[in-house]
Write an enzyme that holds these catalytic residues in place. Structure first.
Site, PDB file in Angstrom:
ATOM      1  N   ASP A 370       0.856  -1.194   0.000  1.00 59.98           N
ATOM      2  CA  ASP A 370       0.000   0.000   0.000  1.00 59.98           C
ATOM      3  C   ASP A 370       0.888   1.240   0.000  1.00 59.98           C
ATOM      4  OD1 ASP A 370      -2.214   1.934   1.092  1.00 59.98           O
ATOM      5  OD2 ASP A 370      -3.295   0.072   0.733  1.00 59.98           O
ATOM      6  N   ASP A 371       0.354   2.348   0.445  1.00 55.84           N
ATOM      7  CA  ASP A 371       1.016   3.658   0.429  1.00 55.84           C
ATOM      8  C   ASP A 371       2.428   3.589   1.049  1.00 55.84           C
ATOM      9  OD1 ASP A 371       1.424   6.345   0.299  1.00 55.84           O
ATOM     10  OD2 ASP A 371      -0.382   6.903   1.396  1.00 55.84           O
ATOM     11  N   ARG A 447      -5.759  16.466   3.076  1.00 62.90           N
ATOM     12  CA  ARG A 447      -4.754  15.438   3.399  1.00 62.90           C
ATOM     13  C   ARG A 447      -3.373  15.847   2.866  1.00 62.90           C
ATOM     14  NH1 ARG A 447      -3.282   9.194   2.081  1.00 62.90           N
ATOM     15  NH2 ARG A 447      -3.332   8.447   4.195  1.00 62.90           N
ATOM     16  N   TRP A 481      -6.440   1.745  -6.651  1.00 59.17           N
ATOM     17  CA  TRP A 481      -6.501   3.130  -7.154  1.00 59.17           C
ATOM     18  C   TRP A 481      -7.229   3.969  -6.106  1.00 59.17           C
ATOM     19  CZ3 TRP A 481      -5.531   4.828 -12.486  1.00 59.17           C
ATOM     20  CH2 TRP A 481      -5.863   6.166 -12.712  1.00 59.17           C
ATOM     21  N   ASP A 482      -6.445   4.801  -5.423  1.00 60.82           N
ATOM     22  CA  ASP A 482      -6.988   5.548  -4.290  1.00 60.82           C
ATOM     23  C   ASP A 482      -7.255   7.010  -4.683  1.00 60.82           C
ATOM     24  OD1 ASP A 482      -7.775   5.986  -1.686  1.00 60.82           O
ATOM     25  OD2 ASP A 482      -5.895   5.307  -0.784  1.00 60.82           O
ATOM     26  N   MET A 483      -8.069   7.701  -3.894  1.00 58.11           N
ATOM     27  CA  MET A 483      -8.355   9.129  -4.124  1.00 58.11           C
ATOM     28  C   MET A 483      -8.790   9.689  -2.772  1.00 58.11           C
ATOM     29  SD  MET A 483     -11.048  11.505  -4.934  1.00 58.11           S
ATOM     30  CE  MET A 483     -11.300  12.814  -6.098  1.00 58.11           C
ATOM     31  N   ASN A 484      -7.856  10.392  -2.128  1.00 53.79           N
ATOM     32  CA  ASN A 484      -8.048  10.673  -0.708  1.00 53.79           C
ATOM     33  C   ASN A 484      -8.480  12.086  -0.340  1.00 53.79           C
ATOM     34  OD1 ASN A 484      -7.488   8.145   0.654  1.00 53.79           O
ATOM     35  ND2 ASN A 484      -5.462   8.316  -0.280  1.00 53.79           N
ATOM     36  N   CYS A 530     -10.820   2.760  -4.670  1.00 48.22           N
ATOM     37  CA  CYS A 530     -10.763   3.176  -3.273  1.00 48.22           C
ATOM     38  C   CYS A 530     -10.771   4.697  -3.239  1.00 48.22           C
ATOM     39  CB  CYS A 530      -9.471   2.636  -2.653  1.00 48.22           C
ATOM     40  SG  CYS A 530      -9.192   3.182  -0.964  1.00 48.22           S
ATOM     41  N   ASP A 552     -12.606   2.658   5.263  1.00 53.46           N
ATOM     42  CA  ASP A 552     -11.369   2.614   6.037  1.00 53.46           C
ATOM     43  C   ASP A 552     -11.638   2.136   7.459  1.00 53.46           C
ATOM     44  OD1 ASP A 552      -9.532   3.269   4.187  1.00 53.46           O
ATOM     45  OD2 ASP A 552      -9.252   5.351   4.805  1.00 53.46           O
TER      46      ASP A 552
HETATM   47  C1  DGJ Z   1      -6.850   5.449   2.149  1.00 53.10           C
HETATM   48  C2  DGJ Z   1      -7.211   4.014   1.914  1.00 53.10           C
HETATM   49  O1  DGJ Z   1      -8.557   3.803   2.110  1.00 53.10           O
HETATM   50  C3  DGJ Z   1      -6.364   3.147   2.825  1.00 53.10           C
HETATM   51  O2  DGJ Z   1      -6.737   1.806   2.709  1.00 53.10           O
HETATM   52  C4  DGJ Z   1      -4.930   3.356   2.467  1.00 53.10           C
HETATM   53  O3  DGJ Z   1      -4.695   2.891   1.170  1.00 53.10           O
HETATM   54  C5  DGJ Z   1      -4.559   4.820   2.604  1.00 53.10           C
HETATM   55  N1  DGJ Z   1      -5.456   5.646   1.849  1.00 53.10           N
HETATM   56  C6  DGJ Z   1      -3.155   5.061   2.153  1.00 53.10           C
HETATM   57  O4  DGJ Z   1      -2.836   6.379   2.156  1.00 53.10           O
END
Ligand code: DGJ
Length: 736
Positions: A370-371, A447, A481-484, A530, A552
């Site tokens: 992961d990250d 973030r 593929w994340d987007m936070n 994600c 999460d």
């Molecule tokens: C948010 C995701 O939902 C988590 O599972 C993880 O991948 C973090 N980002 C990593 O920054």
């Protein structure tokens, strides 16, 4: 042979009748001009207007035909609506001409019925399936004064209760027009007593159920965040107060779209109810040049007479067979171990090699890094955009990990957050103009990061090339593929003044373009969607990525509600659920292993906990669970998922998976709190076959299906924290 699907136009009565064995949907063309909604429900063989109310002349109502003053759009149930045409409810299409005036005097022009499924350009969509019939009705309306055409598309499939609706606006004139509102579907119902079901939520608390009466006025949910959001997924369902999970009418709406959306319910003065769904009009404005068309996303409408489970079965089947990438819809998913809750940013070659070794021994099939693996990232403050392997953490690159995973017989996956850019990144230093921003304002951080301006083709191309090169260089099986963060500062240097209202939709079109190309180039890579969990969990993203990290929050109690809620919209194969450590990292709860494992198991199950420091008891439990899960995975993955007891209304939660033949079922029953006054729980299991007899594997008791359906099964309370009961029922041939 009887046709499996049918779209008929009855010239005499001027009605369109769409049907298959599951439903009828009927519209009338009034005075050869206006399209009215007449019926949506169980299949009818014919319709002669039995439910049409008498037309009554009303003061304040605008008359469309002077000789028929009682006919006004204000009272009529419609299929779309433009403002200022006599209908004062919420419009679905708002068009402005170059002179600043509103257009939209739409009149029926023609229609056609085809054997294809209408696909809106550049957008995710329901896919036809080879060998299965589909039909589309496209009805064209024309504003002759302003030279604008509106086309409503209705597609239906032979084996589904779904109607796939979208709208298309075409500029037939010589000057631009501005589309200020372009909803995908609108329906005026003439049923009364409806209740509205929607979902609300936030980070770590997605898919919370809301069910309410609809009183006079307008209620809406939506997003202006640049993503469909965990706050309100693009979904709504109408039901009656009597509707349950198992019985009663449901009419549901879901949008295949991942950006700003809008869903509204309006009860007017005549008690009519209008439901509308589509792209969020707030902040939206699209300039349409002569000859151009604007396509709305598809909205899926589905009818069920078998309660919310009936509705979900329709969505589950439709999405599994006609939405997810076809190569993945039936393909078993690897049981993964994710590094996030185990390592957070503290990943390294040495650690991940050990993780791979231990994961393989325990029986995992995929390790996901992961990250934290790229740039010089050691927290959330840097390196997004610098997608090169961190040389300090991984001095030999990723190849040793991939080689070792291969040697151990497991797959390797990796995390990306491609849409984002950190201020502290080489990408930002090279391209400070690449983030979304509005001239004069410093873009806001979320973030610690900014959002890349995906409306720009050069940035889309850059991401495509970067990801393509990466996936070509490394034999990676899986990408998360994340987007936070959500979007602020929705501005692009490429968008001229009269196109600034296009930012959000263009962003999503840019994202879809990248995903379309990338997933076509790497069809065997499993992409997991994600957005800090379920922040962009919608049917649009699911077109490209067959599974989504739905929260999460990995706490097994909270997850019961989140997964229960998500299962209204998506099949369990699309909802990933991980067994995590105790105390839980989000809530501090200490939920026993049995409950943590059971809550995840009927879904797309994985783990994220520190497997390098397991007690021998934990290790043993994991080994047993993985072995048991593998034996059941095929059945769980292909089975039908039914909700039995809602965590939103009681002290317990239950769901079950059964095969299509109903010869085997696994039931999961979760109790929130042991209650000394509960002598026993009662679980009715409506989805068994009443004609069959079943043996309850755990207790070796024998019952008829009819008894378990009607009388129910008494479950003895189990003491302890968060007790769970898992039951397996198998049909047997012997008569009782
Ligand atoms: C948010 C995701 O939902 C988590 O599972 C993880 O991948 C973090 N980002 C990593 O920054």
């Amino acid at each position: 042979m009887k046709e499996k699907i049918n779209i008929r136009y009855d010239d005499k009565h001027q009605t369109f009748h769409l049907s298959n064995r599951k439903f009828s949907y009927i519209m009338e063309l009034r005075e050869s001009t206006w399209l009215l909604h007449r019926y949506w429900g169980p299949k009818l063989s014919a319709y002669y207007g039995s439910n049409q109310p008498a037309a009554v002349k009303r003061t304040f109502a605008a008359a469309l035909i002077p000789e028929i003053p009682a006919f006004s759009l204000e009272m009529e149930p419609q299929e779309f609506s433009c403002p200022h045409q006599g209908d004062y409810r919420e419009p679905s299409i708002t068009l402005r001409r170059e002179d600043g005036c509103l257009a939209g005097r739409m009149q029926y022009k023609s229609h056609e019925i085809t054997d294809t499924l209408h696909v809106p350009t550049g957008l995710p969509h329901i896919r036809p399936q080879e060998g299965k019939s589909v039909k589309t009705l496209s009805i064209h309306f024309l504003d002759v004064v302003s030279s604008i055409q509106l086309t409503l598309h209705y597609s239906i499939l032979e084996d589904s209760a779904a109607i796939i609706r979208s709208a298309q606006i075409t500029n037939l004139g010589n000057s631009p027009i501005w589309v200020e509102r372009a909803l995908s579907a609108l329906i005026d119902t003439i049923y009364s007593q409806e209740q509205l079901v929607t979902f609300y939520g936030t980070h770590q608390k997605e898919f919370q159920l809301s069910r309410q009466d609809i009183s006079h006025g307008r209620f809406s949910i939506g997003s202006v965040r640049g993503a469909s959001s965990p706050q309100y997924p693009p979904f709504a369902a109408l039901c009656t107060p009597e509707t349950t999970e198992h019985t009663g009418d449901v009419r549901a709406f879901q949008l295949i779209y991942s950006g700003n959306h809008h869903v509204s319910a309006e009860r007017d003065q005549y008690n009519h109810l209008r439901i509308a769904i589509g792209i969020q009009p707030d902040g939206f404005c699209w300039k349409l040049l002569p000859g151009e068309s604007f396509h709305t996303p598809q909205a899926v409408l589905t009818y069920s007479s078998q309660g919310f489970n009936g509705m979900s079965q329709e969505f589950h089947k439709l999405f599994s067979e006609h939405l997810f990438p076809p190569q993945w819809s039936k393909r078993k998913r690897p049981i993964l171990l994710n590094s996030w809750e185990m390592c957070y940013f503290d990943v390294s070659e040495e650690k991940i090699l050990r993780v791979i070794q231990e994961a393989a021994e325990l029986g995992f099939e995929l390790v996901v890094l992961d990250d934290g693996w790229f740039g010089h990232r050691s927290n959330s403050k840097s390196s997004l955009g610098d997608w090169t392997v961190n040389p300090e953490k991984f001095p030999n690159g990723l190849m040793p990990l991939l080689k070792y995973a291969k040697e151990k017989g497991i797959q390797f996956g990796i995390w990306f957050e491609p849409e984002m850019i950190s201020i502290d990144s080489a990408l930002m230093r090279t391209h400070p103009d690449w983030c979304a921003q509005i001239p004069g304002y410093t873009p806001l951080l979320g973030r610690n990061q900014l959002v890349l301006d995906l409306t720009r083709q050069e940035i889309q191309d850059y991401l495509l090339e970067m990801l393509t090169n990466f996936l070509k260089a490394y034999p990676i099986s899986y990408v998360k593929w994340d987007m936070n963060r959500h979007i602020t500062d929705p501005g692009s240097q490429d968008l001229p003044q009269d196109r600034t209202g296009e930012f959000f939709h263009r962003y999503i079109l840019g994202l879809y373009r990248i995903l379309e190309e990338l997933t076509a180039r790497f069809p065997d890579v499993l992409f997991e969607n994600c957005s800090s969990g379920g922040g962009r969990f919608d049917a649009g993203m699911s077109f490209y990525m067959p599974q989504t990290w739905c929260s999460d929050n990995t706490d097994a109690l909270d997850r019961q509600a989140i997964q229960y809620g998500a299962s209204y919209l998506f099949p369990p194969s699309a909802i990933t659920a991980h067994v995590s450590a105790v105390p839980n990292h989000q809530t501090g709860r200490q939920i026993p292993f049995a409950a943590r494992a059971a809550v995840s198991s009927a879904f797309n199950m994985g783990y994220e906990l520190n497997i390098l420091e397991l007690s021998s008891e934990d290790r043993g439990q994991i080994l047993t669970h993985l072995a048991e899960y593998k034996a059941e995975q095929e059945f769980l993955f292909h089975g039908e998922f039914y909700r039995l007891h809602s965590p939103f209304t009681g002290n317990d939660c239950a769901w079950m998976v059964a095969n299509i033949e109903k010869t085997r079922a696994i039931v999961y029953f979760f109790v929130r709190e042991y209650d000394t006054a509960t002598l026993s729980y009662l679980l009715k299991i409506p989805y068994l076959n009443p004609e069959k007899n079943y043996v309850v594997k755990n207790t070796r008791q024998h019952f008829s299906g009819k008894e378990l359906i009607c009388a129910g099964l008494a479950i003895q309370p189990v003491q302890g924290d968060y007790p769970i009961v898992k039951l397996e029922l198998n049909a047997e041939d012997t008569a009782l």
